[in-house]
Design a protein around this motif. Sequence first.
Motif, PDB file in Angstrom:
ATOM      1  N   ALA A 120       0.790  -1.265  -0.054  1.00 43.98           N
ATOM      2  CA  ALA A 120      -0.128  -0.005   0.031  1.00 43.98           C
ATOM      3  C   ALA A 120       0.825   1.260  -0.119  1.00 43.98           C
ATOM      4  N   GLU A 121       1.915   1.128   0.726  1.00 44.67           N
ATOM      5  CA  GLU A 121       2.836   2.270   1.000  1.00 44.67           C
ATOM      6  C   GLU A 121       3.464   2.673  -0.624  1.00 44.67           C
ATOM      7  N   LEU A 122       3.860   1.500  -1.299  1.00 49.49           N
ATOM      8  CA  LEU A 122       4.328   1.769  -2.757  1.00 49.49           C
ATOM      9  C   LEU A 122       3.343   2.350  -3.632  1.00 49.49           C
ATOM     10  N   ARG A 123       2.060   2.147  -3.410  1.00 50.16           N
ATOM     11  CA  ARG A 123       1.213   2.674  -4.232  1.00 50.16           C
ATOM     12  C   ARG A 123       1.186   1.643  -5.523  1.00 50.16           C
ATOM     13  N   LEU A 124       1.183   0.537  -5.364  1.00 44.92           N
ATOM     14  CA  LEU A 124       1.409  -0.439  -6.605  1.00 44.92           C
ATOM     15  C   LEU A 124       0.223  -0.446  -7.524  1.00 44.92           C
ATOM     16  N   GLU A 125      -1.066   0.017  -7.103  1.00 38.49           N
ATOM     17  CA  GLU A 125      -2.192   0.131  -8.123  1.00 38.49           C
ATOM     18  C   GLU A 125      -1.651   1.036  -9.272  1.00 38.49           C
ATOM     19  N   ARG A 126      -0.650   1.945  -9.123  1.00 43.68           N
ATOM     20  CA  ARG A 126      -0.472   2.687 -10.205  1.00 43.68           C
ATOM     21  C   ARG A 126       0.375   1.862 -11.224  1.00 43.68           C
ATOM     22  N   LEU A 127       1.270   1.047 -10.703  1.00 42.78           N
ATOM     23  CA  LEU A 127       2.115   0.355 -11.605  1.00 42.78           C
ATOM     24  C   LEU A 127       1.246  -0.720 -12.192  1.00 42.78           C
ATOM     25  N   LEU A 128       0.506  -1.353 -11.401  1.00 39.27           N
ATOM     26  CA  LEU A 128      -0.669  -2.313 -12.037  1.00 39.27           C
ATOM     27  C   LEU A 128      -1.334  -1.913 -13.330  1.00 39.27           C
ATOM     28  N   ALA A 129      -1.993  -0.347 -12.816  1.00 38.95           N
ATOM     29  CA  ALA A 129      -2.679  -0.020 -13.982  1.00 38.95           C
ATOM     30  C   ALA A 129      -1.807   0.157 -15.107  1.00 38.95           C
ATOM     31  N   ARG A 130      -0.626   0.649 -15.060  1.00 37.81           N
ATOM     32  CA  ARG A 130       0.584   0.864 -16.086  1.00 37.81           C
ATOM     33  C   ARG A 130       0.786  -0.346 -16.653  1.00 37.81           C
ATOM     34  N   ALA A 131       1.153  -1.504 -16.140  1.00 43.59           N
ATOM     35  CA  ALA A 131       1.433  -2.929 -16.538  1.00 43.59           C
ATOM     36  C   ALA A 131       0.190  -3.410 -17.509  1.00 43.59           C
ATOM     37  N   CYS A 132      -1.116  -3.142 -17.038  1.00 40.30           N
ATOM     38  CA  CYS A 132      -2.202  -3.562 -17.678  1.00 40.30           C
ATOM     39  C   CYS A 132      -3.000  -2.817 -18.832  1.00 40.30           C
ATOM     40  N   ASP A 133      -2.226  -1.656 -19.400  1.00 40.81           N
ATOM     41  CA  ASP A 133      -3.002  -0.860 -19.977  1.00 40.81           C
ATOM     42  C   ASP A 133      -2.899  -1.262 -21.630  1.00 40.81           C
ATOM     43  N   GLY A 134      -2.524  -2.649 -21.921  1.00 38.67           N
ATOM     44  CA  GLY A 134      -2.877  -3.039 -23.292  1.00 38.67           C
ATOM     45  C   GLY A 134      -1.658  -2.716 -24.089  1.00 38.67           C
ATOM     46  N   VAL A 135      -0.681  -1.927 -23.600  1.00 34.15           N
ATOM     47  CA  VAL A 135       0.556  -1.432 -24.509  1.00 34.15           C
ATOM     48  C   VAL A 135       1.843  -2.525 -24.130  1.00 34.15           C
ATOM     49  N   VAL A 136       1.776  -2.725 -22.446  1.00 34.05           N
ATOM     50  CA  VAL A 136       3.032  -3.340 -22.161  1.00 34.05           C
ATOM     51  C   VAL A 136       2.975  -4.815 -22.538  1.00 34.05           C
ATOM     52  N   ARG A 137       3.839  -5.431 -23.076  1.00 33.31           N
ATOM     53  CA  ARG A 137       3.856  -6.915 -23.280  1.00 33.31           C
ATOM     54  C   ARG A 137       4.515  -7.643 -22.499  1.00 33.31           C
ATOM     55  N   GLU A 138       5.536  -6.861 -21.858  1.00 39.97           N
ATOM     56  CA  GLU A 138       6.604  -7.529 -20.769  1.00 39.97           C
ATOM     57  C   GLU A 138       7.064  -6.652 -19.448  1.00 39.97           C
ATOM     58  N   VAL A 139       6.919  -7.158 -18.273  1.00 40.41           N
ATOM     59  CA  VAL A 139       7.435  -6.331 -17.216  1.00 40.41           C
ATOM     60  C   VAL A 139       8.782  -6.883 -16.808  1.00 40.41           C
ATOM     61  N   ILE A 140       9.693  -6.184 -16.793  1.00 38.87           N
ATOM     62  CA  ILE A 140      10.955  -6.864 -16.087  1.00 38.87           C
ATOM     63  C   ILE A 140      11.322  -6.131 -14.823  1.00 38.87           C
ATOM     64  N   ILE A 141      11.363  -7.025 -14.006  1.00 40.63           N
ATOM     65  CA  ILE A 141      11.608  -6.694 -12.390  1.00 40.63           C
ATOM     66  C   ILE A 141      13.085  -6.661 -12.396  1.00 40.63           C
ATOM     67  N   ALA A 142      13.402  -5.479 -12.062  1.00 37.21           N
ATOM     68  CA  ALA A 142      15.054  -5.208 -11.583  1.00 37.21           C
ATOM     69  C   ALA A 142      15.131  -4.584 -10.291  1.00 37.21           C
ATOM     70  N   THR A 143      14.310  -5.128  -9.301  1.00 35.29           N
ATOM     71  CA  THR A 143      14.622  -4.529  -8.033  1.00 35.29           C
ATOM     72  C   THR A 143      16.094  -5.353  -7.500  1.00 35.29           C
ATOM     73  N   ASN A 144      16.485  -4.894  -6.330  1.00 40.61           N
ATOM     74  CA  ASN A 144      17.859  -5.357  -6.160  1.00 40.61           C
ATOM     75  C   ASN A 144      17.946  -6.673  -5.339  1.00 40.61           C
ATOM     76  N   TYR A 145      19.013  -7.559  -5.289  1.00 37.04           N
ATOM     77  CA  TYR A 145      18.957  -8.890  -4.823  1.00 37.04           C
ATOM     78  C   TYR A 145      19.436  -8.713  -3.348  1.00 37.04           C
ATOM     79  N   THR A 146      18.685  -7.950  -2.435  1.00 34.44           N
ATOM     80  CA  THR A 146      18.659  -7.844  -0.903  1.00 34.44           C
ATOM     81  C   THR A 146      17.342  -8.707  -0.909  1.00 34.44           C
ATOM     82  N   ASN A 147      17.106  -8.949   0.612  1.00 30.47           N
ATOM     83  CA  ASN A 147      16.084  -9.781   0.977  1.00 30.47           C
ATOM     84  C   ASN A 147      14.929  -9.006   0.625  1.00 30.47           C
ATOM     85  N   GLU A 148      14.981  -7.688   0.830  1.00 34.69           N
ATOM     86  CA  GLU A 148      13.605  -6.772   0.670  1.00 34.69           C
ATOM     87  C   GLU A 148      13.460  -6.589  -0.850  1.00 34.69           C
ATOM     88  N   GLY A 149      14.414  -6.674  -1.646  1.00 38.92           N
ATOM     89  CA  GLY A 149      14.163  -6.589  -2.907  1.00 38.92           C
ATOM     90  C   GLY A 149      13.567  -8.054  -3.695  1.00 38.92           C
TER      91      GLY A 149
END
Length: 200
Positions: A120-149
């Motif tokens: 909720a704090e990251l406001r992921l609904e904005r990312l979701l709307a963007r990823a599901c906009d019909g234009v995006v074919r692939e989402v590449i997750i490039a978070t860090n390789y830490t426990n949190e990432g």
Amino acid sequence: MTTPSSLESLIEALRCLPGVGPKSAQRMAYHLMQHDREGAQRLAGALQLALTALRHCQRCNTFSEAEICSRCQSSKRDPALLCVVETPVDMNMLEQTHAYAGLYYVLMGRVSPLDGVGPAELRLERLLARACDGVVREVIIATNYTNEGEATAHYLGEMLRSRGVSVSRIARGVPVGGELEYVDAGTLAQALRERRPLAA
């Protein structure tokens, strides 16, 4: 002799910077006041300008002076690829590779329950709307390789796949130019797990 309250306030304010403890903050404050008052004035002006001029891009969430940043407006970027990163600094590092021509979404953080940061704090609904906009074919997750990432990547992967979005994760392993004897065991183990066929 007591330190003037205005100087104490400056020292305390400098401590908000990452990696700056009481001694470092004190050195910086005294340096600015004693040797570089002009630099202190520039710093104060630049901070004030940044605070008033910067906002978040409506599309990728990075810092921008306009509603939509220049990268998101560029016709040279591939809108079908969306790379998710934790911070604007991570995005800049990926840009320096010149190996990616898609668009970005900057989380401005990562899932970290111990720090009170959840989806909720990251406001992921904005990312979701963007990823599901019909234009995006692939989402590449490039978070860090830490426990949190890793936790963030797992959560995003589950969330996006459940909505039919194609999701990939940046690889990890032996660095380019790295010699095996100097690579830590964890990285080496991961490189073995993520091995791929040798190109002909």
